[in-house]
Design an enzyme around this catalytic site. Structure first.
Site, mmCIF file in Angstrom:
data_model
loop_
_atom_site.group_PDB
_atom_site.id
_atom_site.type_symbol
_atom_site.label_atom_id
_atom_site.label_comp_id
_atom_site.label_asym_id
_atom_site.label_seq_id
_atom_site.Cartn_x
_atom_site.Cartn_y
_atom_site.Cartn_z
ATOM 1 N N ASP A 17 8.673 -3.764 -8.195
ATOM 2 C CA ASP A 17 8.486 -2.582 -7.363
ATOM 3 C C ASP A 17 9.809 -2.379 -6.628
ATOM 4 O O ASP A 17 10.136 -3.125 -5.722
ATOM 5 C CB ASP A 17 7.326 -2.845 -6.390
ATOM 6 C CG ASP A 17 7.205 -1.783 -5.290
ATOM 7 O OD1 ASP A 17 7.906 -0.757 -5.373
ATOM 8 O OD2 ASP A 17 6.406 -1.993 -4.364
ATOM 9 N N LYS A 78 16.849 4.834 -3.216
ATOM 10 C CA LYS A 78 15.804 5.521 -3.958
ATOM 11 C C LYS A 78 15.774 7.016 -3.634
ATOM 12 O O LYS A 78 15.261 7.815 -4.411
ATOM 13 C CB LYS A 78 14.461 4.886 -3.612
ATOM 14 C CG LYS A 78 13.401 5.062 -4.670
ATOM 15 C CD LYS A 78 12.244 4.168 -4.360
ATOM 16 C CE LYS A 78 11.066 4.409 -5.258
ATOM 17 N NZ LYS A 78 9.982 3.482 -4.941
ATOM 18 N N GLU A 183 3.839 4.247 -9.506
ATOM 19 C CA GLU A 183 3.398 3.274 -8.498
ATOM 20 C C GLU A 183 1.877 3.262 -8.285
ATOM 21 O O GLU A 183 1.266 2.182 -8.307
ATOM 22 C CB GLU A 183 4.136 3.525 -7.180
ATOM 23 C CG GLU A 183 5.605 3.093 -7.278
ATOM 24 C CD GLU A 183 6.512 3.704 -6.214
ATOM 25 O OE1 GLU A 183 6.003 4.395 -5.302
ATOM 26 O OE2 GLU A 183 7.731 3.498 -6.288
ATOM 27 N N ASP A 209 -0.579 5.327 -0.079
ATOM 28 C CA ASP A 209 0.622 4.477 -0.001
ATOM 29 C C ASP A 209 1.493 4.888 1.184
ATOM 30 O O ASP A 209 2.194 5.897 1.134
ATOM 31 C CB ASP A 209 1.399 4.602 -1.324
ATOM 32 C CG ASP A 209 2.653 3.716 -1.360
ATOM 33 O OD1 ASP A 209 3.047 3.174 -0.306
ATOM 34 O OD2 ASP A 209 3.241 3.577 -2.452
HETATM 35 P P1 ADP Z 1 8.478 0.663 0.747
HETATM 36 O O1 ADP Z 1 8.491 1.861 1.628
HETATM 37 O O2 ADP Z 1 9.838 0.260 0.306
HETATM 38 O O3 ADP Z 1 7.534 0.770 -0.386
HETATM 39 P P2 ADP Z 1 6.706 -1.287 2.069
HETATM 40 O O4 ADP Z 1 5.509 -0.762 1.405
HETATM 41 O O5 ADP Z 1 6.969 -2.732 1.962
HETATM 42 O O6 ADP Z 1 8.045 -0.566 1.670
HETATM 43 O O7 ADP Z 1 6.566 -0.898 3.622
HETATM 44 C C1 ADP Z 1 7.482 -1.295 4.570
HETATM 45 C C2 ADP Z 1 6.998 -0.881 5.942
HETATM 46 O O8 ADP Z 1 5.807 -1.590 6.265
HETATM 47 C C3 ADP Z 1 8.006 -1.183 7.050
HETATM 48 O O9 ADP Z 1 8.166 -0.052 7.877
HETATM 49 C C4 ADP Z 1 7.334 -2.306 7.822
HETATM 50 O O10 ADP Z 1 7.666 -2.273 9.211
HETATM 51 C C5 ADP Z 1 5.874 -1.996 7.621
HETATM 52 N N1 ADP Z 1 5.021 -3.166 7.834
HETATM 53 C C6 ADP Z 1 5.068 -4.351 7.198
HETATM 54 N N2 ADP Z 1 4.161 -5.207 7.693
HETATM 55 C C7 ADP Z 1 3.522 -4.544 8.694
HETATM 56 C C8 ADP Z 1 2.482 -4.883 9.607
HETATM 57 N N3 ADP Z 1 1.933 -6.087 9.604
HETATM 58 N N4 ADP Z 1 2.071 -3.935 10.490
HETATM 59 C C9 ADP Z 1 2.636 -2.714 10.505
HETATM 60 N N5 ADP Z 1 3.616 -2.329 9.680
HETATM 61 C C10 ADP Z 1 4.060 -3.233 8.783
HETATM 62 MG MG MG Z 2 6.399 1.280 -1.932
#
Ligand code: ADP
Ligand code: MG
Length: 549
Positions: A17, A78, A183, A209
């Site tokens: 991913d 991205k 995704e 998402d």
């Molecule tokens: P992407 O956008 O690259 O797909 P992710 O799905 O991993 O990334 O999301 C990342 C986001 O999730 C970040 O903003 C992070 O702060 C938030 N995040 C991760 N864990 C938590 C949590 N326990 N509570 C709230 N937000 C979270």
């Molecule tokens: Mg993502």
């Protein structure tokens, strides 16, 4: 260097991913999915690359030095990959980045950094390749084997050229991208939803998402083991970073109220440190009712400390959460689906760990149980790993069967422009929601007497007028024998492979000769020689690093 359809080169195949903010790699082994931790012990790797002195950092190490080296710390590739520099979205995003992006060859966005004392330029594919290479190495250390093959995921709305550019990034990273998948499809696959039958009807799956900087909601129809994307909605600038932002603004108000020093707003270093503390606090509030935002010597030597409750956090972000629910409603509306007929709601993205987000979503769906047994920030990689394992293992028959199951569908209609008064019209060749791979042929003719050349302009979109659709590329078919208008027969062939990559060709059927042209490269796409050069450079860099270590 096109993606191969299966892994003839053998070895383990992983699912990656490649996220806007975080990337994740998983493998399917011993009948289960395993998400692989990196050298820092973390299962998520920031999609971030930094150039510092003679060093190059990827992931956590890059993020950790970002505050000291903002101009050479590159992230959110991205948002750039497979786009043109002059795209409106690129121009807007650039305003928010501390690093430099210039217009390169063929309108490619090009990143400029200082590395080892010299100015260097990279295309987004190369930076993404550095992240992909890190994911590959993470998997190699864990598996104790070379990893060549991967399934990589992209958002549903990714265009043909964004998908191609992602495949190219893989090639530069020394990976054979076996397949590009959507995704939400990967997330639904992680939950095995295609296997759960609903009598006579399709199974309606909503994938929600909410990531670091983007929000995507997709409605899928799992029917007879196939996923069709019915509708998508969302916001390309809504996610975790916005929730962090609200906390930063709140902290600044508190700081200024207590100490009156409003010039803190122009202290970039203080703001960055505050943002890091706020993100940490936000994560804490997903499991605790209260936490503190704390930064020593934040501004003019003043230590900052403020307590924040979960309910205050929710209050501060109420308007943002409401936007998520609004987009969810509009996704259902677009698909003409009532929320009560949604069978599964799948949580994806780190920000869906926020209890309020889950709560609102659960409530919206009448208290429905949400699919959340797989970590939301790992579900996409997990699903990609399942797909990779089937593509690499098993017999040709197995692969064919799974390809049938996992067949994806075109999100937008594709066609050519025909001149029709009063305005140019879209002539659809491949309608929206056609299963891929697919090949469609449509016949056209000349418009004027003695016309010897025709311009084929390829568009995607749903509007009857090409003016409102998106131009993918165009080419000229020349050498047509002079004849009265309408006499020359022209055949357009649209072919989409399993990755969603489109090839268009046109042929003048009456000349007998092969008078056809194929659009394989969108303007700006890297060519084979460039990819090979970049792959070689990347390889040399890795060798050099090994020698140093
Ligand atoms: P992407 O956008 O690259 O797909 P992710 O799905 O991993 O990334 O999301 C990342 C986001 O999730 C970040 O903003 C992070 O702060 C938030 N995040 C991760 N864990 C938590 C949590 N326990 N509570 C709230 N937000 C979270
Ligand atoms: Mg993502």
């Amino acid at each position: 260097m096109e993606a191969a359809s299966s892994s003839k080169c053998g070895g383990p195949a992983v699912g990656i991913d490649l996220g806007t903010t975080y990337s994740c790699v998983a493998v399917w082994r011993h009948d289960r999915g395993e998400v692989i931790a990196n050298d820092q012990g973390s299962r998520l790797t920031p999609s971030c690359v930094a150039f510092a002195g003679a060093e190059r950092f990827v992931g956590d190490a890059a993020v950790n030095q970002a505050a000291l080296n903002p101009c050479n710390t590159i992230f959110e590739m991205k948002r750039l990959i497979g786009r043109r520099f002059s795209d409106e979205s690129v121009q807007e995003d650039m305003k928010l980045w501390p690093f430099k992006v210039i217009q390169g060859l063929e309108d490619r966005p090009t990143i400029v950094v200082r590395h080892d004392g010299v100015e260097r330029q990279f295309v987004p594919e190369e930076i993404s390749a550095m992240v992909l290479a890190k994911m590959r190495e993470t998997a190699e250390v864990y598996l104790g084997k070379k990893v060549k093959n991967a399934v990589v995921t992209v958002p549903v709305y990714f265009s043909n050229s964004q998908r191609q550019a992602t495949i190219d990034a893989g090639a530069i990273a020394g990976l054979n991208v076996m397949r590009i998948i959507n995704e939400p499809t990967a997330a639904a696959l992680a939950y095995g939803l295609e296997k759960v039958p609903v009598t006579n009807r399709g199974r309606t799956v909503l994938v929600f998402d909410l990531g670091g900087g983007t929000f995507d909601v997709s409605l899928l129809d799992a029917n007879m083991g196939r996923f069709v994307v019915k509708a998508t909605a969302g916001d390309t600038h809504l996610g975790g970073a916005d929730f962090d932002n609200e906390l930063v603004k709140h902290s600044l108000r508190e700081f200024i109220r207590k100490h009156g020093l409003s010039d803190i707003k122009s202290n970039q270093k203080a703001l960055r440190r505050l943002r890091t503390a706020c993100e940490r606090a936000k994560r804490m509030l997903s499991s605790m009712a209260e936490t503190t935002i704390e930064v020593d010597s934040l501004h003019q030597g003043i230590d900052f400390r403020v307590t924040i409750t979960r309910s205050r956090f929710e209050e501060l972000n109420k308007h943002l959460f409401a936007r998520c629910m609004g987009a969810t409603e509009s996704c259902l509306r677009d698909a003409g689906v009532d929320k009560n007929s949604v069978h599964d709601v799948v949580l994806v993205g780190g920000s869906t760990r926020i209890p309020k987000v889950r709560g609102m979503l659960g409530e919206f769906f009448g208290g429905k149980e949400l699919c959340r047994s797989i970590n939301p920030d790992e579900a996409v990689a997990y699903g990609a790993a399942i797909h990779a394992s089937v593509l690499s293992g098993g017999s040709d028959d197995d692969r064919r069967r799974v390809d049938m199951i996992l067949r994806e569908f075109t999100p937008l209609s594709l066609g050519v422009e025909i001149r029709r008064d009063p305005s140019p019209t879209m002539s659809v060749v491949i309608p929206k929601n056609t299963a891929i791979p697919t090949k469609k042929v449509k016949n056209y003719c000349t418009r004027y007497d003695n016309q010897t050349g025709v311009l084929f302009a390829v568009y995607e979109g749903e509007s009857a007028s090409t003016k409102d659709n998106h131009l993918l590329g165009q080419f000229e078919l020349s050498g047509i024998r002079p004849a009265p208008r309408g006499a020359a027969r022209l055949e357009a062939t649209f072919e989409i492979d399993a990755n969603g990559v489109l090839n268009v060709s046109a042929e003048n059927t009456d000349t007998g000769g092969k008078n056809s042209i194929t659009i394989t490269n969108h303007s700006g796409r890297l060519n084979k020689v460039e990819i090979e050069r970049m792959a070689l450079e990347a390889q040399n860099h890795r060798r050099k690093m090994k020698l140093i270590k």
